[in-house]
Design a protein around this motif. Structure first.
Motif, mmCIF file in Angstrom:
data_model
loop_
_atom_site.group_PDB
_atom_site.id
_atom_site.type_symbol
_atom_site.label_atom_id
_atom_site.label_comp_id
_atom_site.label_asym_id
_atom_site.label_seq_id
_atom_site.Cartn_x
_atom_site.Cartn_y
_atom_site.Cartn_z
ATOM 1 N N SER A 151 0.836 -1.219 0.000
ATOM 2 C CA SER A 151 0.000 0.000 0.000
ATOM 3 C C SER A 151 0.860 1.253 0.000
ATOM 4 N N ALA A 152 0.237 2.355 -0.360
ATOM 5 C CA ALA A 152 0.915 3.654 -0.223
ATOM 6 C C ALA A 152 0.620 4.187 1.178
ATOM 7 N N VAL A 153 1.633 4.775 1.814
ATOM 8 C CA VAL A 153 1.431 5.337 3.162
ATOM 9 C C VAL A 153 1.359 6.860 3.049
ATOM 10 N N HIS A 154 0.289 7.432 3.594
ATOM 11 C CA HIS A 154 0.134 8.896 3.629
ATOM 12 C C HIS A 154 0.316 9.348 5.072
ATOM 13 N N VAL A 155 1.348 10.122 5.314
ATOM 14 C CA VAL A 155 1.598 10.605 6.675
ATOM 15 C C VAL A 155 1.109 12.056 6.743
ATOM 16 N N LEU A 156 0.174 12.294 7.661
ATOM 17 C CA LEU A 156 -0.460 13.617 7.740
ATOM 18 C C LEU A 156 -0.152 14.294 9.079
ATOM 19 N N ALA A 157 0.381 15.511 9.000
ATOM 20 C CA ALA A 157 0.552 16.336 10.207
ATOM 21 C C ALA A 157 -0.404 17.512 10.095
ATOM 22 N N VAL A 158 -1.068 17.829 11.196
ATOM 23 C CA VAL A 158 -2.054 18.918 11.160
ATOM 24 C C VAL A 158 -1.621 20.058 12.078
ATOM 25 N N VAL A 159 -1.553 21.226 11.499
ATOM 26 C CA VAL A 159 -1.232 22.431 12.272
ATOM 27 C C VAL A 159 -2.538 22.966 12.840
ATOM 28 N N ARG A 160 -2.600 23.062 14.151
ATOM 29 C CA ARG A 160 -3.840 23.548 14.772
ATOM 30 C C ARG A 160 -3.692 25.027 15.150
ATOM 31 N N PRO A 161 -4.534 25.901 14.601
ATOM 32 C CA PRO A 161 -4.407 27.323 14.917
ATOM 33 C C PRO A 161 -4.692 27.589 16.394
ATOM 34 N N PRO A 162 -4.018 28.585 16.977
ATOM 35 C CA PRO A 162 -4.263 28.897 18.397
ATOM 36 C C PRO A 162 -5.668 29.458 18.580
ATOM 37 N N LYS A 163 -6.308 29.092 19.686
ATOM 38 C CA LYS A 163 -7.692 29.543 19.924
ATOM 39 C C LYS A 163 -7.753 31.011 20.328
ATOM 40 N N PHE A 164 -6.851 31.410 21.198
ATOM 41 C CA PHE A 164 -6.894 32.781 21.705
ATOM 42 C C PHE A 164 -5.611 33.518 21.326
ATOM 43 N N SER A 165 -5.497 33.831 20.059
ATOM 44 C CA SER A 165 -4.265 34.499 19.640
ATOM 45 C C SER A 165 -4.500 35.988 19.461
ATOM 46 N N GLY A 166 -3.402 36.727 19.483
ATOM 47 C CA GLY A 166 -3.495 38.167 19.306
ATOM 48 C C GLY A 166 -3.255 38.552 17.864
ATOM 49 N N VAL A 168 2.212 31.824 14.342
ATOM 50 C CA VAL A 168 2.169 30.495 14.965
ATOM 51 C C VAL A 168 2.029 29.417 13.891
ATOM 52 N N ILE A 169 1.140 29.662 12.943
ATOM 53 C CA ILE A 169 0.896 28.672 11.877
ATOM 54 C C ILE A 169 2.149 28.474 11.022
ATOM 55 N N GLU A 170 2.789 29.568 10.690
ATOM 56 C CA GLU A 170 3.996 29.481 9.854
ATOM 57 C C GLU A 170 5.093 28.683 10.563
ATOM 58 N N GLN A 171 5.240 28.945 11.855
ATOM 59 C CA GLN A 171 6.269 28.240 12.621
ATOM 60 C C GLN A 171 5.944 26.742 12.733
ATOM 61 N N SER A 172 4.657 26.450 12.964
ATOM 62 C CA SER A 172 4.239 25.050 13.073
ATOM 63 C C SER A 172 4.460 24.314 11.763
ATOM 64 N N ARG A 173 4.163 24.973 10.665
ATOM 65 C CA ARG A 173 4.383 24.387 9.338
ATOM 66 C C ARG A 173 5.851 23.995 9.169
#
Lengths: 413, 114
Positions: free
Chosen positions: B31-46, B53-58
């Motif tokens: 089979s083909a393996v798909h590895v998925l990482a998900v960046v979760r946006p901060p809930k209470f960001s300024g 935050v998203i750019e750094q997580s990426r």
């Protein structure tokens, strides 16, 4: 302690800077542990630090009125506002501008007049203080709305794009209101308007060409150029009796399609802003909050918070219904647009600095602004998340797809 | 026959175990393996903080997934890596459903998520 520190003015300055950066570090750690916005944490740390330091070592130890602290603090607000304006997506804005403008205007007008009425009739503030409260509570937090839209994939839907663009319109109106309501409207205002308009028209043409010709060198010409523009227009604005963040936000917006896309430059500016400038701004804003005054008269804080949330409901909810949004989606939108932090704080600080509001009124406004950054989001996500949108948006556009490079990333709008 | 295996990956110990299990299946079924990482946006960001935050997580996930990809580069099965922004559970579900829809149209069996 000040006597013990003694020594030269420079020694005192470095030690004072160390104290402020120490507080900034504590605030950052708290924001990491509690998972809240760094700005929010800095405001609270500033408030508590002022209370503790004031009670134990003297109220003047933080030197919040020193010119260099005011300079760093003011620069923080200006550059942060510029970066916020530069996050606007001009393409999305152009496609959704009608709906976005309607929701954005209503999202501003309703709390602006609603909270002005609350401050004037319920809290019995004077007219100028009431207008200031209206301006401070009229804002919406693009950051909170953006994060929630991203988390649930709504940023790729027409609905999500409209709301995000509406938030920019809402904040633009807040900044315009702050810039012009308290302005004396003399020939200087005309000079500022004319000068700033000329710069706004010229910048999108000049900036990319100038950066292409001379930019991309270690001398950081881009940062110097942008700071020159921001300081120049900020000076022109304050000279005319307006507020420096007004041109900063507009400069960000007109450069969003060019400078805003230069991720490396934006990243460097963010480092400067978050690493040095905004801690001074938010800690200073927090340190000017009087907790005893807030505790003695909590009605102001509660009335303004409820006033903002209710007036946003009265305004934004029917506006979303015009576009036939289902009830749950409409309530969710309304609550998200009831959030707000930075422009609310900037407005309150402007009012305090110009003698429009007292320290007690400032404390009530900032407390309401801080609460509005958290409370509506909690309610919205707990009770009104429109799950049907997740289904429809995701089915029409898979969350991630394989790219030729092997790494797929859903680009944010 | 399992054609596609989707693994949610956040570099944790549990994720590493899931990936190892997926690799075992992929070896067995090709089979083909798909590895998925998900960046979760901060809930209470300024202001401006969310994008930062998203750019750094990426960048972080990109580094982590590159390691995973190079680790299995010489295996007979294909390893695809993905980074998405959103809610981890929702993103996994949606990616799996998208894969199922594509597979279903081709008349083959559905994708499996781990």
């Amino acid at each position: 302690l000040e006597r013990a520190l003694g020594g030269t003015v420079l020694t005192e300055t470095w030690l004072l800077a160390a104290l402020w950066l120490g507080l900034a570090l504590v605030a950052t750690l708290l924001s990491i542990w509690l998972r809240v916005a760094t700005a929010l944490s800095e405001i609270v740390v500033g408030t508590v630090a002022q209370l503790i330091i004031g009670a134990t070592l003297g109220t003047a130890l933080l030197h919040t009125e020193d010119s260099w602290i005011k300079f760093l603090s003011g620069t923080g607000a200006i550059v942060l506002t510029f970066l916020a304006g530069a996050e606007l997506d001009p393409v999305v804005f152009r496609t959704q501008w009608k709906e976005a403008t309607l929701i954005g205007v209503v999202g501003f007008v309703a709390p602006f007049f609603g909270c002005t009425v609350v401050a004037y009739w319920v809290l019995h503030w004077d007219v100028r203080a009431s207008w200031l409260a209206g301006v401070a509570m009229s804002t919406t937090s693009v950051a909170v709305v953006y994060a929630v839209m991203l988390e649930f994939g709504l940023n790729v839907t027409k609905y999500g794009k409209t709301i995000l663009a509406a938030c920019f319109i809402n904040d633009l109106l807040t900044v315009l209101a702050l810039g012009f309501i308290f302005s004396p409207f003399t020939w200087k205002t005309g000079a500022f308007f004319g000068g700033a308009s000329t710069v706004f028209v010229a910048l999108p043409f000049i900036t990319p060409r100038f950066f292409k010709r001379y930019g991309g060198r270690p001398s950081e010409l881009e940062a110097k150029f942008l700071l020159l523009v921001l300081f120049g227009l900020g000076g022109l604005a304050t000279w005319s009796g307006s507020e420096a963040v007004l041109p900063a936000y507009l400069v960000g917006m007109v450069l969003a399609g060019t400078v805003g896309k230069d991720h490396a430059l934006i990243r460097r500016l963010r480092t400067l802003t978050f690493g040095l400038l905004t801690p001074f701004y938010f800690i200073r804003a927090g340190s000017l909050v009087s907790l005893p005054a807030l505790v003695a008269a909590p009605l102001g804080f509660v009335a303004l918070l409820l006033g903002k949330m209710l007036s946003k409901c009265i305004g934004v909810y029917p506006a979303t219904k015009v576009f036939r949004a289902p009830t749950q989606e409409a309530i969710y939108t309304t609550l998200l647009m009831s959030t707000g932090l930075t422009f609310g704080t900037i407005s309150a600080l402007f009012g305090l600095a110009h003698g429009v509001i007292t320290r007690a009124q400032y404390s009530a406004v900032v407390a309401a602004v801080v609460a509005s950054a958290v409370v509506p989001t909690l309610i919205a996500n707990a009770f009104f998340l429109p799950r049907h949108l997740l289904k429809s948006s995701n089915e029409s556009e898979p969350a991630a797809s394989t790219a030729s490079s092997g790494v797929a990333a859903r680009r944010v709008s | 026959v399992i054609r596609n295996i989707l693994v949610g990956y956040d570099a944790s110990e549990a994720a590493a175990r899931a990936l190892a299990f997926a690799v075992g299946l992929a070896r067995a079924f090709g089979s083909a393996v798909h590895v998925l990482a998900v960046v979760r946006p901060p809930k209470f960001s300024g202001m401006v903080e969310t994008e930062a935050v998203i750019e750094q997580s990426r960048q972080h996930h990109h580094k982590v997934l590159r390691t995973v990809q190079s680790k299995y580069a010489h295996e007979p099965f294909k390893t695809h890596v993905h980074i998405a922004v959103g809610h981890p559970a929702e993103t996994n579900r949606v990616l799996c459903r998208g894969s199922w829809n594509r597979s279903h149209r081709r008349g083959s069996s559905r994708a499996h998520a781990i």
